[in-house]
Design a protein around this motif. Structure first.
Motif, PDB file in Angstrom:
ATOM      1  N   SER A  41     -11.246   4.558  -4.417  1.00  0.00           N
ATOM      2  CA  SER A  41     -12.054   4.213  -5.588  1.00  0.00           C
ATOM      3  C   SER A  41     -13.521   4.261  -5.179  1.00  0.00           C
ATOM      4  CB  SER A  41     -11.680   2.842  -6.124  1.00  0.00           C
ATOM      5  OG  SER A  41     -11.981   1.839  -5.175  1.00  0.00           O
ATOM      6  N   ALA A  99       1.742   3.185  -3.351  1.00  0.00           N
ATOM      7  CA  ALA A  99       0.607   3.776  -4.063  1.00  0.00           C
ATOM      8  C   ALA A  99      -0.003   4.964  -3.319  1.00  0.00           C
ATOM      9  CB  ALA A  99      -0.465   2.716  -4.290  1.00  0.00           C
ATOM     10  N   ALA A 100       0.370   5.153  -2.067  1.00  0.00           N
ATOM     11  CA  ALA A 100      -0.226   6.216  -1.255  1.00  0.00           C
ATOM     12  C   ALA A 100       0.331   7.589  -1.645  1.00  0.00           C
ATOM     13  CB  ALA A 100       0.046   5.962   0.223  1.00  0.00           C
ATOM     14  N   MET A 101      -0.543   8.585  -1.600  1.00  0.00           N
ATOM     15  CA  MET A 101      -0.087   9.969  -1.755  1.00  0.00           C
ATOM     16  C   MET A 101       0.467  10.412  -0.410  1.00  0.00           C
ATOM     17  SD  MET A 101      -2.812  11.703  -4.307  1.00  0.00           S
ATOM     18  CE  MET A 101      -1.726  13.084  -4.470  1.00  0.00           C
ATOM     19  N   PRO A 136      -4.136   6.606   1.089  1.00  0.00           N
ATOM     20  CA  PRO A 136      -4.239   5.567   0.071  1.00  0.00           C
ATOM     21  C   PRO A 136      -5.171   5.990  -1.053  1.00  0.00           C
ATOM     22  CG  PRO A 136      -5.489   4.942   2.013  1.00  0.00           C
ATOM     23  CD  PRO A 136      -4.776   6.229   2.341  1.00  0.00           C
ATOM     24  N   PRO A 137      -4.996   5.363  -2.232  1.00  0.00           N
ATOM     25  CA  PRO A 137      -5.905   5.662  -3.342  1.00  0.00           C
ATOM     26  C   PRO A 137      -7.340   5.341  -2.947  1.00  0.00           C
ATOM     27  CG  PRO A 137      -4.139   4.184  -4.037  1.00  0.00           C
ATOM     28  CD  PRO A 137      -4.019   4.351  -2.567  1.00  0.00           C
ATOM     29  N   ARG A 190       0.796  -1.229   0.000  1.00  0.00           N
ATOM     30  CA  ARG A 190       0.000   0.000   0.000  1.00  0.00           C
ATOM     31  C   ARG A 190       0.834   1.287   0.000  1.00  0.00           C
ATOM     32  NH1 ARG A 190      -5.263  -1.243   0.415  1.00  0.00           N
ATOM     33  NH2 ARG A 190      -5.838  -3.145   1.532  1.00  0.00           N
TER      34      ARG A 190
END
Length: 80
Positions: free
Chosen positions: A78, A49-51, A75-76, A46
């Motif tokens: 959706s 992919a996290a900002m 985290p992303p 994770r």
């Protein structure tokens, strides 16, 4: 000290929302990412992919931290 904030699934998997680590001169957000992966291997998929935001502002990967910074891993998301 540097405060790390985790959200959503990252917080659930790590079992906490806030982590404090000692400040070191020259510490970057990339260093904090690696520390997080080393300390919480369950987050290894994770974290990349996290900002990353420092003090509520999104920053580049090699942002240099100062003492008392807050580093948030978001985290992303959706949905529809």
């Amino acid at each position: 000290m540097i405060t790390i904030k985790l959200f959503a699934a990252m917080a659930e998997e790590a079992g906490l929302e806030n982590i404090q680590i000692p400040y070191q001169k020259g510490l970057t957000t990339e260093d904090v990412k690696q520390w997080l992966i080393d300390a919480y291997p369950i987050l290894a998929a994770r974290v990349p992919a996290a900002m990353v935001a420092v003090n509520q502002t999104f920053v580049p990967t090699e942002h240099i931290l100062i003492d008392e910074d807050e580093v948030a891993f978001i985290p992303p998301v959706s949905g529809g």
